[in-house]
Design a protein around this motif. Sequence first.
Motif, PDB file in Angstrom:
ATOM      1  N   ILE A  41       9.814  68.742 -16.104  1.00  9.33           N
ATOM      2  CA  ILE A  41       9.593  67.480 -16.822  1.00  9.33           C
ATOM      3  C   ILE A  41      10.698  67.250 -17.853  1.00  9.33           C
ATOM      4  O   ILE A  41      11.304  66.192 -17.898  1.00  9.33           O
ATOM      5  CB  ILE A  41       8.205  67.464 -17.498  1.00  9.33           C
ATOM      6  CG1 ILE A  41       7.116  67.474 -16.426  1.00  9.33           C
ATOM      7  CG2 ILE A  41       8.056  66.257 -18.412  1.00  9.33           C
ATOM      8  CD1 ILE A  41       5.724  67.677 -16.959  1.00  9.33           C
ATOM      9  N   ALA A  42      10.973  68.261 -18.673  1.00 10.23           N
ATOM     10  CA  ALA A  42      11.969  68.112 -19.742  1.00 10.23           C
ATOM     11  C   ALA A  42      13.394  68.092 -19.180  1.00 10.23           C
ATOM     12  O   ALA A  42      14.112  67.109 -19.333  1.00 10.23           O
ATOM     13  CB  ALA A  42      11.812  69.237 -20.760  1.00 10.23           C
ATOM     14  N   SER A  43      13.789  69.169 -18.539  1.00 11.88           N
ATOM     15  CA  SER A  43      15.127  69.235 -17.924  1.00 11.88           C
ATOM     16  C   SER A  43      15.082  70.232 -16.778  1.00 11.88           C
ATOM     17  O   SER A  43      14.361  71.217 -16.827  1.00 11.88           O
ATOM     18  CB  SER A  43      16.190  69.631 -18.949  1.00 11.88           C
ATOM     19  OG  SER A  43      16.004  70.969 -19.346  1.00 11.88           O
ATOM     20  N   ASP A  44      15.877  69.982 -15.757  1.00 10.07           N
ATOM     21  CA  ASP A  44      15.883  70.838 -14.575  1.00 10.07           C
ATOM     22  C   ASP A  44      16.656  72.127 -14.855  1.00 10.07           C
ATOM     23  O   ASP A  44      17.621  72.132 -15.615  1.00 10.07           O
ATOM     24  CB  ASP A  44      16.500  70.098 -13.391  1.00 10.07           C
ATOM     25  CG  ASP A  44      15.676  68.878 -12.991  1.00 10.07           C
ATOM     26  OD1 ASP A  44      14.566  68.702 -13.523  1.00 10.07           O
ATOM     27  OD2 ASP A  44      16.144  68.106 -12.144  1.00 10.07           O
ATOM     28  N   ASP A  45      16.200  73.229 -14.237  1.00 14.83           N
ATOM     29  CA  ASP A  45      16.838  74.525 -14.407  1.00 14.83           C
ATOM     30  C   ASP A  45      17.684  74.859 -13.183  1.00 14.83           C
ATOM     31  O   ASP A  45      17.298  74.562 -12.055  1.00 14.83           O
ATOM     32  CB  ASP A  45      15.791  75.642 -14.568  1.00 14.83           C
ATOM     33  CG  ASP A  45      14.957  75.486 -15.819  1.00 14.83           C
ATOM     34  OD1 ASP A  45      15.519  75.108 -16.861  1.00 14.83           O
ATOM     35  OD2 ASP A  45      13.742  75.761 -15.747  1.00 14.83           O
ATOM     36  N   VAL A  46      18.823  75.507 -13.425  1.00 15.27           N
ATOM     37  CA  VAL A  46      19.641  76.019 -12.329  1.00 15.27           C
ATOM     38  C   VAL A  46      19.070  77.370 -11.918  1.00 15.27           C
ATOM     39  O   VAL A  46      18.944  78.276 -12.741  1.00 15.27           O
ATOM     40  CB  VAL A  46      21.120  76.175 -12.754  1.00 15.27           C
ATOM     41  CG1 VAL A  46      21.931  76.780 -11.624  1.00 15.27           C
ATOM     42  CG2 VAL A  46      21.701  74.845 -13.172  1.00 15.27           C
ATOM     43  N   ILE A  47      18.706  77.491 -10.647  1.00 12.09           N
ATOM     44  CA  ILE A  47      18.199  78.759 -10.116  1.00 12.09           C
ATOM     45  C   ILE A  47      19.352  79.580  -9.551  1.00 12.09           C
ATOM     46  O   ILE A  47      19.421  80.783  -9.721  1.00 12.09           O
ATOM     47  CB  ILE A  47      17.148  78.516  -9.012  1.00 12.09           C
ATOM     48  CG1 ILE A  47      15.971  77.710  -9.559  1.00 12.09           C
ATOM     49  CG2 ILE A  47      16.672  79.827  -8.427  1.00 12.09           C
ATOM     50  CD1 ILE A  47      15.016  77.226  -8.481  1.00 12.09           C
TER      51      ILE A  47
END
Length: 119
Positions: A94-100
């Motif tokens: 929701i807030a910001s996407d994470d790099v996996i």
Amino acid sequence: GSSNSEVTKPGKKETVFGVLEVKLLEAIIQHETSKFSTMDPYVKIKFSNQSFQSQVIKNGGKNPKFNDSNNFIVNSYFKTLGRCLEVELMDRNIASDDVIGYGIIDLDPYLNLLQVKDP
């Protein structure tokens, strides 16, 4: 006269032109990025000046299955724009996407094999 039988055509460049199809199948993720919910992974791919984003796999977890593909135009005349395939595996939040995960595939060796010289 010259005994050299090779003649180069002025203004003619050796090029590779075609379509590169990239199919996304699945990912195996070693670590969780979401502490409070299941991961919602998706993939971003860049090639030269083109980009593609897959569908988000809602509640995909650590082994999401993708059913996406995209075609990229390959034109070695524009080699300066890059001939690497950049792949990012992302987790939608929701807030910001994470790099996996992130990887680069250098396509130069493969495209150089395809270059054909005019007879």
